[in-house]
Design a protein around this motif. Structure first.
Motif, PDB file in Angstrom:
ATOM      1  N   HIS A  27      -3.043   0.287  -2.055  1.00  0.00           N
ATOM      2  CA  HIS A  27      -2.213   2.046  -2.285  1.00  0.00           C
ATOM      3  C   HIS A  27      -3.192   1.823  -3.509  1.00  0.00           C
ATOM      4  CE1 HIS A  27      -1.293   5.621  -2.361  1.00  0.00           C
ATOM      5  NE2 HIS A  27      -0.537   5.471  -3.460  1.00  0.00           N
ATOM      6  N   TRP A  28      -2.999   0.473  -4.268  1.00  0.00           N
ATOM      7  CA  TRP A  28      -3.152   0.901  -5.650  1.00  0.00           C
ATOM      8  C   TRP A  28      -4.482   0.352  -6.302  1.00  0.00           C
ATOM      9  CZ3 TRP A  28      -5.148  -2.062  -9.664  1.00  0.00           C
ATOM     10  CH2 TRP A  28      -5.173  -1.401 -11.145  1.00  0.00           C
ATOM     11  N   LEU A  29      -5.138  -0.208  -5.029  1.00  0.00           N
ATOM     12  CA  LEU A  29      -6.618  -0.008  -5.401  1.00  0.00           C
ATOM     13  C   LEU A  29      -6.661   0.921  -4.950  1.00  0.00           C
ATOM     14  CD1 LEU A  29      -6.852  -3.928  -4.836  1.00  0.00           C
ATOM     15  CD2 LEU A  29      -6.890  -3.316  -6.950  1.00  0.00           C
ATOM     16  N   SER A  30      -6.627   1.298  -3.859  1.00  0.00           N
ATOM     17  CA  SER A  30      -7.462   2.738  -3.137  1.00  0.00           C
ATOM     18  C   SER A  30      -7.998   3.879  -4.315  1.00  0.00           C
ATOM     19  CB  SER A  30      -6.443   2.584  -1.824  1.00  0.00           C
ATOM     20  OG  SER A  30      -7.023   1.352  -1.242  1.00  0.00           O
ATOM     21  N   ASN A  31      -6.251   3.819  -5.086  1.00  0.00           N
ATOM     22  CA  ASN A  31      -5.876   4.702  -5.613  1.00  0.00           C
ATOM     23  C   ASN A  31      -7.247   4.775  -7.345  1.00  0.00           C
ATOM     24  OD1 ASN A  31      -5.524   6.979  -7.583  1.00  0.00           O
ATOM     25  ND2 ASN A  31      -3.362   6.672  -8.072  1.00  0.00           N
ATOM     26  N   GLU A  32      -7.899   6.396  -7.264  1.00  0.00           N
ATOM     27  CA  GLU A  32      -9.056   6.285  -7.509  1.00  0.00           C
ATOM     28  C   GLU A  32      -9.051   6.402  -8.952  1.00  0.00           C
ATOM     29  OE1 GLU A  32     -12.720   9.032  -6.290  1.00  0.00           O
ATOM     30  OE2 GLU A  32     -12.437   7.879  -4.762  1.00  0.00           O
ATOM     31  N   ASN A  44      -6.851   4.037 -10.652  1.00  0.00           N
ATOM     32  CA  ASN A  44      -6.799   2.955 -11.481  1.00  0.00           C
ATOM     33  C   ASN A  44      -8.418   2.237 -10.766  1.00  0.00           C
ATOM     34  OD1 ASN A  44      -4.508   3.116 -11.307  1.00  0.00           O
ATOM     35  ND2 ASN A  44      -4.029   2.670  -9.130  1.00  0.00           N
ATOM     36  N   GLY A  45      -8.578   1.916 -11.984  1.00  0.00           N
ATOM     37  CA  GLY A  45      -9.937   1.451 -12.194  1.00  0.00           C
ATOM     38  C   GLY A  45     -10.807   1.185 -13.538  1.00  0.00           C
ATOM     39  N   PRO A  46     -12.038   0.692 -13.465  1.00  0.00           N
ATOM     40  CA  PRO A  46     -12.689  -0.430 -12.517  1.00  0.00           C
ATOM     41  C   PRO A  46     -12.322  -1.476 -12.228  1.00  0.00           C
ATOM     42  CG  PRO A  46     -14.020  -0.084 -15.152  1.00  0.00           C
ATOM     43  CD  PRO A  46     -12.924   0.712 -15.478  1.00  0.00           C
ATOM     44  N   TRP A  47     -11.683  -2.375 -10.915  1.00  0.00           N
ATOM     45  CA  TRP A  47     -11.781  -3.442 -10.735  1.00  0.00           C
ATOM     46  C   TRP A  47     -13.019  -4.694  -9.854  1.00  0.00           C
ATOM     47  CZ3 TRP A  47     -11.725  -3.515  -5.853  1.00  0.00           C
ATOM     48  CH2 TRP A  47     -11.393  -2.301  -4.674  1.00  0.00           C
ATOM     49  N   LEU A  48     -12.766  -5.079  -9.525  1.00  0.00           N
ATOM     50  CA  LEU A  48     -13.485  -6.061  -8.863  1.00  0.00           C
ATOM     51  C   LEU A  48     -12.680  -6.775  -8.110  1.00  0.00           C
ATOM     52  CD1 LEU A  48     -16.217  -7.277  -8.186  1.00  0.00           C
ATOM     53  CD2 LEU A  48     -15.661  -8.733  -9.927  1.00  0.00           C
ATOM     54  N   PHE A  49     -12.635  -6.829  -6.671  1.00  0.00           N
ATOM     55  CA  PHE A  49     -11.785  -7.439  -6.326  1.00  0.00           C
ATOM     56  C   PHE A  49     -12.293  -9.180  -5.972  1.00  0.00           C
ATOM     57  CE2 PHE A  49      -8.172  -7.936  -2.371  1.00  0.00           C
ATOM     58  CZ  PHE A  49      -7.916  -8.609  -3.111  1.00  0.00           C
ATOM     59  N   LYS A  96      -7.938  -5.149   8.278  1.00  0.00           N
ATOM     60  CA  LYS A  96      -7.865  -2.769   7.316  1.00  0.00           C
ATOM     61  C   LYS A  96      -7.183  -2.871   6.031  1.00  0.00           C
ATOM     62  CE  LYS A  96      -8.903  -2.290  11.252  1.00  0.00           C
ATOM     63  NZ  LYS A  96     -10.020  -1.056  11.751  1.00  0.00           N
ATOM     64  N   TYR A  97      -6.719  -4.484   5.199  1.00  0.00           N
ATOM     65  CA  TYR A  97      -5.681  -4.296   4.139  1.00  0.00           C
ATOM     66  C   TYR A  97      -7.284  -4.319   3.066  1.00  0.00           C
ATOM     67  CZ  TYR A  97      -1.292  -4.810   5.124  1.00  0.00           C
ATOM     68  OH  TYR A  97      -0.133  -4.520   6.623  1.00  0.00           O
ATOM     69  N   LEU A  98      -8.112  -4.880   3.321  1.00  0.00           N
ATOM     70  CA  LEU A  98      -9.511  -4.495   2.132  1.00  0.00           C
ATOM     71  C   LEU A  98      -9.957  -2.876   1.849  1.00  0.00           C
ATOM     72  CD1 LEU A  98     -11.948  -7.188   3.107  1.00  0.00           C
ATOM     73  CD2 LEU A  98     -10.630  -7.093   2.053  1.00  0.00           C
ATOM     74  N   PRO A  99      -9.602  -3.150  -0.085  1.00  0.00           N
ATOM     75  CA  PRO A  99      -9.537  -1.694  -0.288  1.00  0.00           C
ATOM     76  C   PRO A  99     -11.230  -0.813  -0.293  1.00  0.00           C
ATOM     77  CG  PRO A  99      -9.127  -3.272  -2.481  1.00  0.00           C
ATOM     78  CD  PRO A  99      -9.601  -3.807  -1.141  1.00  0.00           C
ATOM     79  N   ARG A 100     -10.352   0.260  -0.730  1.00  0.00           N
ATOM     80  CA  ARG A 100     -12.066   0.634  -0.634  1.00  0.00           C
ATOM     81  C   ARG A 100     -11.671   1.860  -1.773  1.00  0.00           C
ATOM     82  NH1 ARG A 100     -16.451  -0.084   2.705  1.00  0.00           N
ATOM     83  NH2 ARG A 100     -15.789  -0.685   5.020  1.00  0.00           N
ATOM     84  N   SER A 101     -12.459   2.211  -3.148  1.00  0.00           N
ATOM     85  CA  SER A 101     -12.403   3.238  -3.651  1.00  0.00           C
ATOM     86  C   SER A 101     -13.340   2.834  -4.562  1.00  0.00           C
ATOM     87  CB  SER A 101     -10.917   2.254  -4.764  1.00  0.00           C
ATOM     88  OG  SER A 101     -11.259   3.114  -6.139  1.00  0.00           O
ATOM     89  N   ALA A 102     -13.897   4.324  -4.847  1.00  0.00           N
ATOM     90  CA  ALA A 102     -14.970   3.978  -6.150  1.00  0.00           C
ATOM     91  C   ALA A 102     -15.098   3.554  -7.182  1.00  0.00           C
ATOM     92  CB  ALA A 102     -15.433   6.425  -6.152  1.00  0.00           C
ATOM     93  N   GLN A 103     -14.209   3.327  -7.338  1.00  0.00           N
ATOM     94  CA  GLN A 103     -13.985   2.796  -8.997  1.00  0.00           C
ATOM     95  C   GLN A 103     -13.755   1.444  -9.001  1.00  0.00           C
ATOM     96  OE1 GLN A 103     -13.836   4.423 -12.440  1.00  0.00           O
ATOM     97  NE2 GLN A 103     -14.804   6.237 -10.710  1.00  0.00           N
ATOM     98  N   GLY A 104     -13.574   0.405  -7.425  1.00  0.00           N
ATOM     99  CA  GLY A 104     -13.638  -0.422  -7.478  1.00  0.00           C
ATOM    100  C   GLY A 104     -14.330  -1.286  -6.739  1.00  0.00           C
TER     101      GLY A 104
END
Length: 982
Positions: A257-262, A264-269, A295-303
């Protein structure tokens, strides 16, 4: 007052929705426990609703603290009510779905499927609810809340090792990686273990930090579910996410949830070592037990998410649109650079040694760094390492099994090359035991060109085999080759698999399995099956050296060895074929005895190989020893008995025993009831042999009619390119040459040469035989330069392919020398004659017909250079032996007699010369039929037998032309002949 009422109304709506929402969450859990499944429409809601409800608790706290303005509260109330209404609808559907105590198991399932799985209204309700939740989430994260000054998120990185100063850049991989991440925010690196995927990921982390100094880097090992969960907990702790240390908190969902929040970023997982597809499909240890790692892998425009895996299938599932980035072994330059960077600067290194070592290690980064560590730690040179590496497979395995310190690799992984691949093999064994069995079989075979027919079981469904091979290819342990019908594997992978089988104590089992399969599938050796034999032969050679351990295994090994010998003989590899045939014969004789049918069945191939090597006497001795036994045990008309009789006939032709040869050929042809007699191919081959005898007997018309009949039948039944057909065509060309039809013979031989080169190859003995026949034909027509070029090509090829001591090689030397002598290239011709004579005397003996004719040719060459005394000595020695061995009326003996007379006359010994000339004329006029030309070449080399005969005819009919080719142009004997002619 109005503001107070608004707050109360808002808080009431929040509380009511929260209560009803958590009730729905519990109902969905109950539904899952009863049905063991969650409808597609509920999966997203089941994960998202708890997060939304937790967020509402924070919203409620903000409203109570006065941090939310009235307008925002009033705007959110319709969304809260809308959510509540949709949740109520879903709750009523679940009421109908959940069973009562009286329901049977079948009734419970039926209710669930009827009311939820097949109710389209459910999907509409969930979709509507999603819209309300999105509106609540938007207001909760937008300016509607009177926010306190933002607290900075702790900045940290979770890169497992320091940046490698020796990292070798791989530009193409980083280019693809950058494109995938920019386009889809997700990428997967796939490749075999030890190829450098993790090192590329580590380097990318530092490049990301260089580009985004304030960016976050997270690293999770995905080898097991628990390791991935532990990594997520560490991320939550470092980020100080609310509830990270609460046992009831779904930490993995919290991190997602935290990583999916745009915001929060940029990040690399980095998701490293996602190699086990079962881990991907196993439910994660969370409150929401049905959600998998995928299903747990996040998606975000900032990550950005980067996955590394050995399993291509897994990478395709996790990457965007099924596209992975393949990490192959290094290039030669990259491998050299990597090895050099890890060796001491003071070490004196040869560039060739560097290249040889990285090549021996298949350019694999882990193997290269392992070798560098061993060289450095033990103070040895690259050459010393290579000597150990090449000494044996066991030594190679020990070197590749060495561990070394490398902080770039995960502590979960071994630094040993072999153990790295053992992990992959263990995973394959667990996922698909059939794939592991195929890999074990492949480890026993040659590592390249393994046909699917060797690997797929007779009754195995095609789909099961395809899936098993797909598993091996996905782990990059096996590759499908360009022809799509065969497979291969890296040499080091094969070596590691062999070491793994040793640990499992199953090596002997798989060697026996490989031997059994090959013995069953290796076909009867015939022209139509040559391609199959060619495909299987490398694998047979890989299996044969190993001791089968049982008598049954030894018998299978001998049968396979004999079949391989037949194929190698047909390909002209006579030495290799003889070693194989002799081994098969000895194994069977020792196990079964000399009178066993299997033992007797190998006599023909042993003698064929001996004949091909020019060892006619040894071949005849073996046939005479075992021929009577074959007739007694197998029967006179048995295929193997008649096959050996055919070989005896060919040997009799070589020895000039034409009467015996003719009798055998005719007996074989008339054996219509025997296995060979009923075999059209055998009958036609015997007729061709009979035609050869007729040629030797100067029965040219009869021979030509018979050979044309054979050719017509062979072309109709076997085709114009069949080796037996081409042999018969070459024999017909010989007939034409002896009848003076040079142009017709030349065209025919050119066609035979082209066909043999196309079907057999340029270095096959039969191709070289046709080339020599064509060269002789050209030489006889005075086309000496063309003939010389062909003779030279045949000589060089024979020397390279068969060796200098092979009968065909040194006889071609004699032929080339004769061609050069006709062009007055006397010094080179003399050198060739002397070299050929020395070889023949050592290999064949001083009284062999080949040796004696080379003596005559050497004498002729010396006579043309006025070295008359040495020439005379050679002529006398040759004539004496030929008279005794072949008879004074033999054509070869007659030629040498004429040479001796000419040499004596040139030295002024006219009286003896005149006597010899008179003897020569008397014999030539009688044209005896009893004695025929000695066979001067191998069975397939027909043209050589008639060179001498043709020279005799020319010498007898045109003595002036003949002598002018031998003596210097100013020699007095030529003047006398010219005066007599006038």
């Amino acid at each position: 007052m109005a503001e107070f009422i608004a707050v109360v109304s808002f808080l009431s709506a929040v509380a009511s929705l929260t209560k009803q929402g958590w009730h729905l969450v519990e109902r969905m859990k109950d539904f899952q426990s009863e049905t063991h499944e969650v409808p597609e429409a509920f999966k997203h809601l089941k994960a998202q609703l708890p997060i939304t409800l937790a967020s509402l608790k924070r919203t409620e706290a903000s409203a109570k603290a006065g941090e939310m303005d009235t307008d925002t509260q009033e705007a959110l109330i319709p969304a809260l009510d809308g959510c509540k209404g949709q949740i109520g609808l879903l709750d009523s559907i679940l009421d109908k779905s959940l069973p009562v105590k009286e329901d049977s198991a079948w009734e419970r399932k039926r209710k669930a499927w009827k009311s939820v799985f097949k109710d389209k209204k459910t999907q509409k309700i969930v979709a509507e609810l999603d819209r309300y939740i999105a509106r609540l989430t938007f207001h909760n994260t937008s300016g509607g809340i009177k926010k306190a000054p933002p607290q900075s998120v702790p900045h940290f990185t979770m890169i497992p090792s320091n940046r490698d100063p020796n990292f070798i850049d791989r530009p193409q991989i980083f280019k693809e990686l950058q494109l995938n991440l920019e386009s889809h925010h997700r990428a997967a690196l796939e490749g075999i273990g030890g190829v450098g995927k993790t090192q590329i990921a580590i380097e990318h982390c530092y490049r990301f930090r260089d580009e985004y100094p304030q960016g976050q880097v997270f690293w999770a090992h995905a080898g097991t579910v628990s390791k991935f969960g532990q990594a997520c907990k560490a991320i939550a702790e470092n980020l100080q996410l609310p509830g990270w240390n609460d046992p009831k908190t779904d930490v993995i969902a919290l991190v997602k949830h935290w990583l999916s929040n745009e915001q929060n970023g940029p990040w690399l997982f980095i998701v490293d070592n996602a190699d086990d597809i079962q881990v991907l499909e196993e439910p994660m240890p969370s409150q929401n037990g049905s959600t998998t790692l995928e299903k747990y892998l996040p998606r975000s425009a900032q990550g950005f998410v980067l996955i590394t895996t050995r399993d291509k299938r897994l990478g395709e599932r996790l990457a965007v649109r099924g596209k992975t980035i393949r990490v192959n072994a290094m290039t030669t330059l990259e491998g050299r650079q990597l090895l050099r960077s890890y060796l001491p600067p003071a070490l004196d290194i040869d560039t060739n040694d560097l290249e040889e070592l990285v090549s021996s290690l298949d350019y694999l980064p882990l193997a290269i760094t392992q070798a560098a560590a061993l060289i450095t730690e033990n103070g040895i040179t690259i050459q010393e390492y290579l000597e150990m590496f090449r000494s044996s497979d066991e030594e190679m395995q020990q070197l590749l099994n060495e561990s070394f310190s490398d902080d770039r690799r995960s502590y979960h992984e071994s630094n040993s090359v072999i153990k790295t691949w053992w992990l992959s093999i263990d995973q394959i064994t667990k996922q698909n035991p059939r794939a592991a069995a195929i890999l074990s079989l492949m480890a026993m075979l040659d590592r390249q060109g393994i046909p699917a027919t060797l690997l797929q079981q007779e009754t195995e469904p095609r789909l099961a085999f395809t899936k098993a091979m797909g598993t091996l290819q996905a782990f990059s342990l096996v590759v499908r080759e360009a022809d799509k019908e065969s497979y291969g594997m890296h040499r080091l992978v094969q070596l590691s698999t062999q070491a793994w089988l040793e640990v499992q104590n199953t090596t002997a089992k798989w060697r026996q399995e490989a031997l059994t399969i090959l013995e069953r599938l290796f076909p009867e050796v015939d022209f139509e099956n040559w391609h199959t034999c060619e495909v299987l032969s490398p694998h047979v050679r890989a299996v044969l050296p190993h001791d089968p351990g049982t008598d049954d295994g030894h018998i299978k090994r001998a049968i396979l060895c004999g079949n391989l010998a037949r194929f190698d003989h047909d390909q002209g590899r006579y030495t290799i074929a003889f070693n194989e045939a002799e081994k098969a014969f000895k194994i069977l004789r020792n196990l079964l005895g000399s009178q066993d049918r299997l033992t007797l069945g190998t006599i023909d191939i042993v003698t064929l190989c001996l004949a091909g090597l020019g060892k006619s006497h040894e071949a005849m001795d073996l046939l005479q020893e075992y021929g009577p036994i074959q007739e007694q045990v197998l029967g006179v008309e048995h295929f193997k008995t008649l096959s050996c009789s055919f070989i005896r006939a060919t040997l009799f032709v070589r020895q000039g025993n034409l009467i015996e040869a003719e009798a055998i050929y005719r007996r074989i042809i008339t054996c219509q009831e025997s296995p060979l007699g009923s075999n059209r191919r055998g009958i036609l081959l015997s007729k061709a042999g009979l035609a050869e005898v007729l040629i030797h007997q100067n029965k040219m018309e009869e021979a030509k009619m018979l050979i044309r009949e054979v050719i017509n039948d062979q072309e109709r039944e076997f085709g114009s390119n069949h080796p037996n057909t081409l042999l018969s065509l070459q024999m017909l060309a010989t007939c034409l040459m002896l009848q003076g039809k040079w142009q017709e013979a030349q065209l025919l031989l050119q066609s035979v040469c082209a066909s043999r080169e196309r079907s057999l190859g340029a270095e096959h003995p039969s191709t070289l035989s046709a080339m020599s026949s064509l060269a002789f034909c050209l030489s006889a027509q005075g086309k000496l330069q063309e003939a010389e070029a062909l003779f030279r090509a045949a000589y060089k090829t024979r020397e390279r392919a068969l060796g200098s001591e092979h009968a065909g090689t040194h006889w071609t030397m004699t032929e080339l020398g004769s061609c050069l002598m006709k062009q007055d290239k006397l010094q080179e011709a003399e050198a060739l004659f002397r070299a050929a004579y020395e070889l023949q005397e050592r290999v064949l003996g001083s009284e062999d017909a080949h040796t004696l004719w080379t003596m005559t040719e050497l004498g002729s060459c010396l006579m043309k250079q006025d070295k008359l005394q040495e020439a005379e000595a050679l002529f006398r020695a040759a004539y004496t032996s030929q008279s005794r061995l072949l008879g004074v009326e033999d054509h070869i003996t007659l030629c040498t007699l004429g040479e001796l007379a000419t040499c004596l006359d040139a030295q002024g010994q006219h009286q003896e010369a005149e006597a010899l000339w008179k003897l020569y004329d008397d014999i030539a006029e009688r044209e005896p039929k009893a004695k025929q030309p000695e066979v001067l070449a191998s069975f397939s080399d027909l043209s050589h037998r008639y060179d001498i005969n043709q020279q005799r005819r020319w010498r007898h009919k045109f003595p002036t032309i003949w002598l002018s080719s031998i003596l210097p142009r100013t020699h007095p004997a030529l003047d006398d002949l010219r005066r007599k002619a006038v």
